[in-house]
Design a protein around this motif. Structure first.
Motif, PDB file in Angstrom:
ATOM      1  N   SER A  15      -0.228  24.359  -7.125  1.00 54.84           N
ATOM      2  CA  SER A  15      -0.842  25.336  -8.026  1.00 54.84           C
ATOM      3  C   SER A  15      -1.437  24.644  -9.247  1.00 54.84           C
ATOM      4  O   SER A  15      -2.291  25.199  -9.929  1.00 54.84           O
ATOM      5  N   ILE A  16      -0.997  23.422  -9.516  1.00 54.74           N
ATOM      6  CA  ILE A  16      -1.482  22.667 -10.678  1.00 54.74           C
ATOM      7  C   ILE A  16      -2.625  21.737 -10.279  1.00 54.74           C
ATOM      8  O   ILE A  16      -3.590  21.563 -11.004  1.00 54.74           O
ATOM      9  N   ARG A  18       0.849  -1.196   0.000  1.00 52.40           N
ATOM     10  CA  ARG A  18       0.000   0.000   0.000  1.00 52.40           C
ATOM     11  C   ARG A  18       0.883   1.244   0.000  1.00 52.40           C
ATOM     12  O   ARG A  18       1.585   1.501   0.982  1.00 52.40           O
ATOM     13  N   ILE A  19       0.828   2.004  -1.082  1.00 55.97           N
ATOM     14  CA  ILE A  19       1.573   3.270  -1.161  1.00 55.97           C
ATOM     15  C   ILE A  19       0.662   4.365  -0.613  1.00 55.97           C
ATOM     16  O   ILE A  19      -0.389   4.635  -1.174  1.00 55.97           O
ATOM     17  N   LYS A  20       1.058   5.010   0.488  1.00 59.74           N
ATOM     18  CA  LYS A  20       0.166   5.994   1.095  1.00 59.74           C
ATOM     19  C   LYS A  20       0.341   7.401   0.535  1.00 59.74           C
ATOM     20  O   LYS A  20      -0.607   8.136   0.393  1.00 59.74           O
ATOM     21  N   PHE A  21       1.571   7.793   0.259  1.00 60.70           N
ATOM     22  CA  PHE A  21       1.754   9.060  -0.445  1.00 60.70           C
ATOM     23  C   PHE A  21       3.144   9.156  -1.034  1.00 60.70           C
ATOM     24  O   PHE A  21       4.029   8.355  -0.735  1.00 60.70           O
ATOM     25  N   LEU A  22       3.273  10.157  -1.922  1.00 62.50           N
ATOM     26  CA  LEU A  22       4.570  10.499  -2.514  1.00 62.50           C
ATOM     27  C   LEU A  22       5.034  11.768  -1.807  1.00 62.50           C
ATOM     28  O   LEU A  22       4.386  12.819  -1.919  1.00 62.50           O
ATOM     29  N   TYR A  23       6.141  11.666  -1.067  1.00 60.77           N
ATOM     30  CA  TYR A  23       6.695  12.830  -0.372  1.00 60.77           C
ATOM     31  C   TYR A  23       7.762  13.456  -1.263  1.00 60.77           C
ATOM     32  O   TYR A  23       8.697  12.763  -1.676  1.00 60.77           O
ATOM     33  N   THR A  24       7.635  14.743  -1.544  1.00 60.41           N
ATOM     34  CA  THR A  24       8.616  15.381  -2.436  1.00 60.41           C
ATOM     35  C   THR A  24       8.913  16.818  -2.029  1.00 60.41           C
ATOM     36  O   THR A  24       8.043  17.527  -1.495  1.00 60.41           O
ATOM     37  N   ILE A  25      10.156  17.220  -2.234  1.00 62.64           N
ATOM     38  CA  ILE A  25      10.589  18.616  -2.067  1.00 62.64           C
ATOM     39  C   ILE A  25      10.973  19.085  -3.465  1.00 62.64           C
ATOM     40  O   ILE A  25      12.118  18.927  -3.886  1.00 62.64           O
ATOM     41  N   PRO A  26      10.015  19.637  -4.227  1.00 63.65           N
ATOM     42  CA  PRO A  26      10.284  19.866  -5.654  1.00 63.65           C
ATOM     43  C   PRO A  26      11.312  20.965  -5.915  1.00 63.65           C
ATOM     44  O   PRO A  26      11.992  20.914  -6.935  1.00 63.65           O
ATOM     45  N   SER A  27      11.409  21.950  -5.016  1.00 67.55           N
ATOM     46  CA  SER A  27      12.269  23.110  -5.318  1.00 67.55           C
ATOM     47  C   SER A  27      13.462  23.171  -4.371  1.00 67.55           C
ATOM     48  O   SER A  27      13.292  23.212  -3.151  1.00 67.55           O
ATOM     49  N   PHE A  28      14.686  23.190  -4.975  1.00 65.42           N
ATOM     50  CA  PHE A  28      15.924  23.312  -4.190  1.00 65.42           C
ATOM     51  C   PHE A  28      15.957  22.231  -3.108  1.00 65.42           C
ATOM     52  O   PHE A  28      16.082  22.498  -1.912  1.00 65.42           O
ATOM     53  N   LEU A  56      12.738  20.271  -9.483  1.00 62.80           N
ATOM     54  CA  LEU A  56      11.917  19.519 -10.437  1.00 62.80           C
ATOM     55  C   LEU A  56      11.482  20.459 -11.564  1.00 62.80           C
ATOM     56  O   LEU A  56      10.914  21.526 -11.303  1.00 62.80           O
ATOM     57  N   SER A  57      11.742  20.056 -12.803  1.00 58.77           N
ATOM     58  CA  SER A  57      11.406  20.907 -13.957  1.00 58.77           C
ATOM     59  C   SER A  57       9.883  20.997 -14.124  1.00 58.77           C
ATOM     60  O   SER A  57       9.130  20.174 -13.591  1.00 58.77           O
ATOM     61  N   TRP A  58       9.442  22.003 -14.864  1.00 59.71           N
ATOM     62  CA  TRP A  58       8.014  22.211 -15.106  1.00 59.71           C
ATOM     63  C   TRP A  58       7.395  20.998 -15.808  1.00 59.71           C
ATOM     64  O   TRP A  58       6.338  20.507 -15.397  1.00 59.71           O
ATOM     65  N   GLU A  59       8.068  20.498 -16.829  1.00 58.76           N
ATOM     66  CA  GLU A  59       7.520  19.365 -17.573  1.00 58.76           C
ATOM     67  C   GLU A  59       7.361  18.163 -16.629  1.00 58.76           C
ATOM     68  O   GLU A  59       6.351  17.457 -16.675  1.00 58.76           O
ATOM     69  N   PRO A  67      12.667  32.511 -10.292  1.00 61.94           N
ATOM     70  CA  PRO A  67      11.949  31.621  -9.355  1.00 61.94           C
ATOM     71  C   PRO A  67      11.823  30.216  -9.945  1.00 61.94           C
ATOM     72  O   PRO A  67      11.922  30.033 -11.162  1.00 61.94           O
ATOM     73  N   PRO A  68      11.609  29.215  -9.070  1.00 63.27           N
ATOM     74  CA  PRO A  68      11.400  27.852  -9.562  1.00 63.27           C
ATOM     75  C   PRO A  68      10.041  27.770 -10.259  1.00 63.27           C
ATOM     76  O   PRO A  68       9.240  28.697 -10.148  1.00 63.27           O
ATOM     77  N   PRO A  69       9.761  26.681 -10.984  1.00 63.80           N
ATOM     78  CA  PRO A  69       8.427  26.516 -11.567  1.00 63.80           C
ATOM     79  C   PRO A  69       7.367  26.577 -10.467  1.00 63.80           C
ATOM     80  O   PRO A  69       7.664  26.332  -9.292  1.00 63.80           O
ATOM     81  N   PRO A  70       6.121  26.912 -10.830  1.00 65.79           N
ATOM     82  CA  PRO A  70       5.055  26.994  -9.812  1.00 65.79           C
ATOM     83  C   PRO A  70       4.928  25.696  -9.003  1.00 65.79           C
ATOM     84  O   PRO A  70       5.286  24.613  -9.477  1.00 65.79           O
TER      85      PRO A  70
END
Lengths: 439, 439
Positions: free
Chosen positions: B241-242, B183-193, B201-204, B234-237
């Motif tokens: 925001s998406i 069971r995968i409960k969530f994806l933890y990520t620090i997208p910027s710096f 993490l790039s916009w695409e 600035p980093p991508p949004p």
């Protein structure tokens, strides 16, 4: 949670993540007290519900001076992360506070937390597996019961009387639970000016309760937010002053200074203390340096014992106003008469339900906390917790007069629409389930 | 915890309560970073280890003014308990902060926490059952991995490169875990710096990662402490925001103002937000009113965006000092060159072990965090996290020069006592396990 009182599921199928929550999250229901806060915040309501300290009795310039000294002398420390155990100087000062209740300890064994509430959460995280049992007074602190349930542990209640927890009830609970093969993780107790019952564990019973815990290898979690707020003589020394290895002690500055800083602490046996620090670091990295340094500076530069005396005077006056109003307006009911703290525990006639009565109370512009909030097993139906800590003596008097109207209205209704027996008028100081050896 | 890296039991038989702890407590071991803090606090050591913000770049009089205004105008509110969700006005102001990263939201869905660390703890408490899986970048934030383990969940790492998390690695992880019935409960990520890798993490890829999460009904936990601390563009949004319903966003004032207040927040989908408030109330009753009001007053009366610009300038200068020193002293190694945040991720020659090398580093008076701290599975052995946030540019230069001595000393030792191959001199920006599509 016990079978009588299953937790409400607050999620539903409109929540796309409904099936993803941990099993423990099913136990996180909104407390009865929480809903009351919204009601009680309306200015025309006299709230005898919340447990907010009388911060108006704290001269704010004392706090402002402390703050400014901290920023002037230690600004870069105050603004930065600190240690997960807390500021060393504050931990030394906490020893002085605890010494007033007979406790001797090392600052090494003190862990500063975000209010003592967070110490309670962290200790629960360290000890409670699903299905474990916590023993606690019946009634007990509402948010303690919520925390235990949030770690999927059951709270079983030990009966109380005017001298606090009844040793014989503790023995019976332990024997029954052991016979059922249950794991008792700790005994949670508020020995002095208990929330919500307002009673204090006698010195003899402190010795006896600790002996029972030792005999059965049960850890004791002593929660002592009110111990210094006695109206006359101080309460008996803290359990931790008698027993070191078997007691985790929780203290707080929320009632002797102000809750807005969220500074409390745990004093724990060495090995447990080490794990508490790790749990604290995982949860918040470090408690607020700024708050800790302001509290430390306040303790250092202000005559804080005199301020505690001032708080005592405020709460004594309010307690007296409440007892006097109860005697005048509700002379046929029974209530506890606390020697300190924030709360009176009122017993209604047995045919009244304090939770069902609440809408009428709100209509009459008085709020209280129904007794069921303080039991994990549906107990407390004809009890009410009355707080005298926050309203003025005049407001307390108005509130109790309104409560008289509410109760009389309910009784009239019952008499009109149902075949009720005569009102119980015995003034016996018992709680909802009077134990046999009640005195 | 993964099988490669079993948790240390920090208790032992001298602890009389050893057999009483919850199963989860076995996962609470002292982190490698924690032991380093003690070392790094010696003044002669240049610490490139900790993540302490440069609070010296914050004019203290701005904070003092805010504090005094709060106590003068709202003292009795600041000293009192507050709501479990946080101060309404501050939650509105948090919307303005998040708007800078493209987020539109309602203040109703913001929950103020004791630093964003506590939001991470509370979300984990709400979602993680024993045996659950969290996906996270490899390497990932050390104390996030500690929290997940403390709730008996396993962290599985998704590979990264210079553009952040690699979508193909995410797909592979999900497919493998689903095939195993996990069971995968969530994806933890620090997208910027990102902490610790310093990449963004790039916009695409943001679009692609969110699509993968949607397709697989996996909740995304976006941790964004550094997003506003970009050095140039600035980093991508933000991910939030998406995508709204599938993302919990964590923010903090620890890096844009000061960590000493412990004020952070979560922005969560409506149903989750409701549970977060309950969990927050159980854990701390309410976050510090005093801290929240001071932060709110600061945001109201100070040009806080100009102050964030000032922080950017400080960190940009320190980052440039570090990159320039690395180029000069360790030209044969590879490292990331972040566009914001606090950290550079250094790859050592493959035959060096960053943890084994640490005692030599301390002897040479420089401290760093070994890469293994950021993996749940023993990865990162020949990586180092270098922090440029706290030391001055001059100290950073001294620290990197000392690090050169440390690395050369280790290499000499290896050459003398073992049959090592030639040094890896490729400057490829890869991490410890280079993915196939590395660019």
């Amino acid at each position: 949670m016990s079978s009588q009182n299953p937790p409400q599921q607050s999620g539903n199928n409109l929540d796309p993540w409904y099936s993803n929550y941990a099993a423990r999250t099913a136990g996180l229901a909104a407390s009865e007290v929480r809903a009351l806060f919204a009601v009680a915040s309306r200015p025309e309501v006299v709230s005898l519900a919340g447990g907010m300290p009388a911060v108006s009795a704290l001269p704010q310039e004392l706090v402002i001076e402390s703050m400014n000294r901290v920023m002037r002398d230690q600004g870069s420390v105050a603004l930065q992360y600190g240690s997960g155990q807390g500021v060393p100087k504050l931990r030394e000062q906490i020893l002085e506070v605890m010494a007033m209740e007979g406790i001797k300890a090392s600052a090494d064994d003190v862990v500063v937390t975000t209010g003592s509430q967070h110490a309670l959460e962290l200790v629960s995280k360290l000890f409670l597996d699903p299905g474990d049992v916590v023993l606690a007074e019946g009634p007990s602190y509402v948010t303690a019961v919520v925390i235990f349930r949030s770690f999927q542990a059951e709270t079983h209640h030990v009966a109380m009387d005017a001298h606090g927890m009844i040793p014989e009830s503790l023995r019976e609970n332990i024997a029954r639970l052991k016979a059922e093969g249950r794991r008792i993780k700790f005994l949670y107790t508020i020995p002095s000016f208990q929330n919500p019952a307002g009673v204090t564990l006698s010195w003899e019973r402190r010795l006896e309760i600790l002996q029972i815990a030792r005999d059965n290898e049960i850890l004791v979690l002593e929660d002592n937010p009110y111990g210094l707020l006695h109206f006359d003589a101080p309460p008996p020394p803290a359990l931790r002053s008698i027993e070191q290895e078997g007691v985790i002690y929780l203290g707080t500055f929320s009632k002797t200074l102000a809750p807005g800083f969220r500074v409390g602490w745990a004093l724990a046996p060495h090995a447990i203390r080490e794990k508490l620090i790790l749990a604290n670091e995982a949860a918040v990295l470090s408690p607020s340096s700024f708050s800790q340094l302001v509290v430390s500076e306040y303790l250092d530069s202000i005559d804080w014992r005199a301020q505690v005396d001032r708080f005592r005077g405020v709460y004594r006056e309010r307690k007296e106003a409440m007892i006097s109003a109860l005697s005048e307006y509700l002379p046929n009911l029974s209530w506890t008469d606390p020697d300190g703290g924030f709360y009176v525990w009122l017993t209604l006639p047995p045919n009244l339900d304090s939770k069902q009565m609440l809408p009428r109370a709100v209509k009459e512009l008085v709020a209280y906390t129904p007794g069921t909030a303080f039991y994990a097993d549906g107990g407390g139906r004809n009890n009410i917790r009355l707080s005298f800590c926050y309203p003025t003596p005049e407001a307390i008097r108005v509130g109790i007069r309104r409560l008289q109207n509410v109760i009389n209205g309910e009784l009239d209704l019952l008499e009109t629409f149902s075949a009720t027996g005569p009102l119980q008028t015995v003034r016996d100081r018992s709680f909802s389930a009077p134990p046999p050896n009640l005195d």
